[in-house]
Design an enzyme around this catalytic site. Structure first.
Site, short mmCIF file in Angstrom:
data_model
loop_
_atom_site.label_atom_id
_atom_site.label_comp_id
_atom_site.label_asym_id
_atom_site.label_seq_id
_atom_site.Cartn_x
_atom_site.Cartn_y
_atom_site.Cartn_z
N SER A 189 0.84 -1.20 0.00
CA SER A 189 0.00 0.00 0.00
C SER A 189 0.87 1.26 0.00
CB SER A 189 -0.92 -0.07 1.23
OG SER A 189 -1.90 0.91 1.17
N ASP A 341 -9.72 -3.21 -5.76
CA ASP A 341 -8.85 -2.25 -5.07
C ASP A 341 -8.84 -0.97 -5.87
OD1 ASP A 341 -6.86 -0.81 -3.84
OD2 ASP A 341 -5.26 -2.24 -4.27
N HIS A 371 -7.94 -4.57 -1.28
CA HIS A 371 -6.87 -3.81 -0.64
C HIS A 371 -6.78 -4.10 0.86
CE1 HIS A 371 -3.94 -0.55 -0.98
NE2 HIS A 371 -4.27 -0.26 0.28
#
Ligand SMILES: *[C@@H]1O[C@H](CO)[C@@H](O)[C@H](O)[C@H]1NC(C)=O
Ligand SMILES: *[C@@H]1O[C@H](CO)[C@@H](O)[C@H](O)[C@H]1NC(C)=O
Ligand SMILES: *[C@@H]1O[C@H](CO)[C@@H](O)[C@H](O)[C@H]1NC(C)=O
Ligand SMILES: *[C@@H]1O[C@H](CO)[C@@H](O)[C@H](O)[C@H]1NC(C)=O
Length: 401
Positions: A189, A341, A371
């Site tokens: 991320s 995501d 995600h």
């Protein structure tokens, strides 16, 4: 009615609201995913509420909960774990105990958390880094870089560069018996974004350019120019991370300007002089047809924002902004993307752009992925998907580092 009863009743209503959000059919463990998603959304809602009534800042609410999950540096039969500092920056170091004839590979890991929360001592990262050290017989360094908005961009990047440069000194490499030709930087991320940035910067540094063998990016965010790529539109209210949350966090990374998130939501945040940069993030050219579907490319609207933010034009914030000759310097790359995501298309575009200039990229795409799954690997928040993401990343490292 007491305050607690009221609070409980409101929580139930919120939970009922969020738990009713549809989960894509191919996502496994529907109930667990639905519950975790509802809890995360409730947390974000509460944090926004607390901020709006002036009780606490958004990031303070989130970080309060994330801190409950911090672990102590506990060694086990295979790995010695210590919290220490490299060049003044806190790191958690994983050293294999077993005797080894050969020098070891090393991984420098950058945790996620939207630049505003999280730590390498969170249980999921501790588990991940411990297992990496064990399976690869590797030295692993988790970095606790400074967080925003207390320390704005590029503080995090400066910290990570300091740690990497400290670690790469001959005497340190020798002390930990690390093979200087087998060093990887990895992150998920926002940590994936930082990985891409730091790797680019090191590859441009004559002293360090040959010292990073590989980079691994797990569902990274890689650009802030265009907030209406197909994945942004499809996952606007996506699992765990919504478009609003992502925009809020990326803005907090470099400014307290409250107008910017509003402009970014409309895709009207880029200044007039940035038009030449759009070619680097033009998803119409870089996404495979499968992901473009019937979406029509629309250029972001320029110059609607009064305040100008130099960070918006900075490739350290948006690693996709470097040109092909810069990109070509990137090392062997692993990219993992998830179908559900909002940041999916950032990763997909980086795959295309890196491959276009001949960089060796291994790309895993999880059709049922979303995600943040990697952060859910221990009970009570244990997801099969989290384990799968971890296993894919570690097996890539085993084969390539
Ligand atoms: C130590 O390593 C062995 C062999 O890889 C493994 O079976 C065992 O589970 C490891 N112990 C811990 C605590 O991870
Ligand atoms: C984006 O790509 C499309 C298709 O190739 C092209 O028509 C458009 O002009 C491009 N826009 C920018 C800003 O690069
Ligand atoms: C920019 O400034 C003008 C004039 O001060 C104002 O009318 C406008 O609302 C501002 N726009 C934004 C997006 O803040
Ligand atoms: C690519 O970017 C670098 C650094 O910004 C610059 O020095 C170089 O001239 C650019 N190359 C091309 C072909 O535009």
């Amino acid at each position: 009615m007491g305050c607690r009863t009221l609070f409980f009743a409101l929580s139930c209503i919120l939970f009922a609201y969020y738990i009713s959000a549809p989960i894509p059919e191919n996502v496994e463990e529907t109930w667990k995913v639905g519950t975790i998603n509802a809890l995360v959304k409730m947390l974000s809602f509460t944090a926004t509420l607390f901020e709006n009534i002036g009780l606490m800042k958004y990031e303070e609410v989130l970080s309060m909960l994330v801190k409950l999950d911090f672990t102590k540096p506990i060694s086990d039969e295979n790995i010695t774990v210590t919290d220490t500092t490299f060049s003044g920056i806190p790191v958690r170091l994983y050293l294999p105990k077993r005797k080894s004839e050969r020098q070891r590979p090393a991984v420098i890991y950058l945790h996620g958390g939207g630049f505003i929360i999280g730590s390498c001592s969170n249980s999921a990262y501790d588990l991940l880094n411990r297992e990496t050290a064990n399976k690869l017989d590797a030295v692993v360094v988790g970095v606790d870089y400074r967080l925003s908005p207390q320390y704005y961009f590029p503080a995090a990047i400066e910290d990570i560069l300091s740690v990497v440069k400290f670690f790469l000194q001959d005497k340190i490499i020798e002390r930990y018996r690390v093979d200087p030709m087998r060093i990887c930087i990895a992150g998920d991320s926002s940590g994936g974004s930082l990985t891409a940035t730091v790797t680019q910067l090191l590859k441009n540094d004559p002293v360090f350019k040959n010292k990073i063998k590989a980079q691994a990016l797990i569902y990274p965010g890689l650009q802030v120019l265009d907030t209406l790529a197909p994945s942004h539109q499809e996952n606007e209210h996506g699992l765990l991370l919504t478009r609003d949350m992502a925009i809020k966090m990326i803005c907090l990374y470099f400014t307290n300007d409250e107008v910017l998130p509003q402009a970014m939501r409309k895709n009207q945040h880029m200044p007039q002089e940035s038009r030449h940069l759009f070619k680097f993030v033009n998803w119409s050219n870089f996404l495979p047809d499968k992901y473009k579907k019937n979406y029509i490319y629309m250029e972001p609207v320029l110059g609607k924002l009064n305040l100008s933010h130099p960070a918006l034009l900075d490739s350290r914030l948006s690693p996709l902004l470097v040109n092909d000759s810069q990109l070509q310097k990137c090392p062997l790359t692993y990219i993992l993307t998830c179908q559900y995501d909002i940041l999916r298309d950032d990763g997909l575009m980086y795959v295309t752009r890196l491959r276009n200039v001949g960089v060796n990229v291994v790309h895993d795409h999880l059709e049922d992925g979303f995600h943040g799954a990697l952060s859910f690997m221990s009970s009570p928040f244990y997801l099969q998907l989290g384990i799968r993401v971890k296993d894919k990343y570690i097996s890539w490292l085993e084969e390539n580092l």
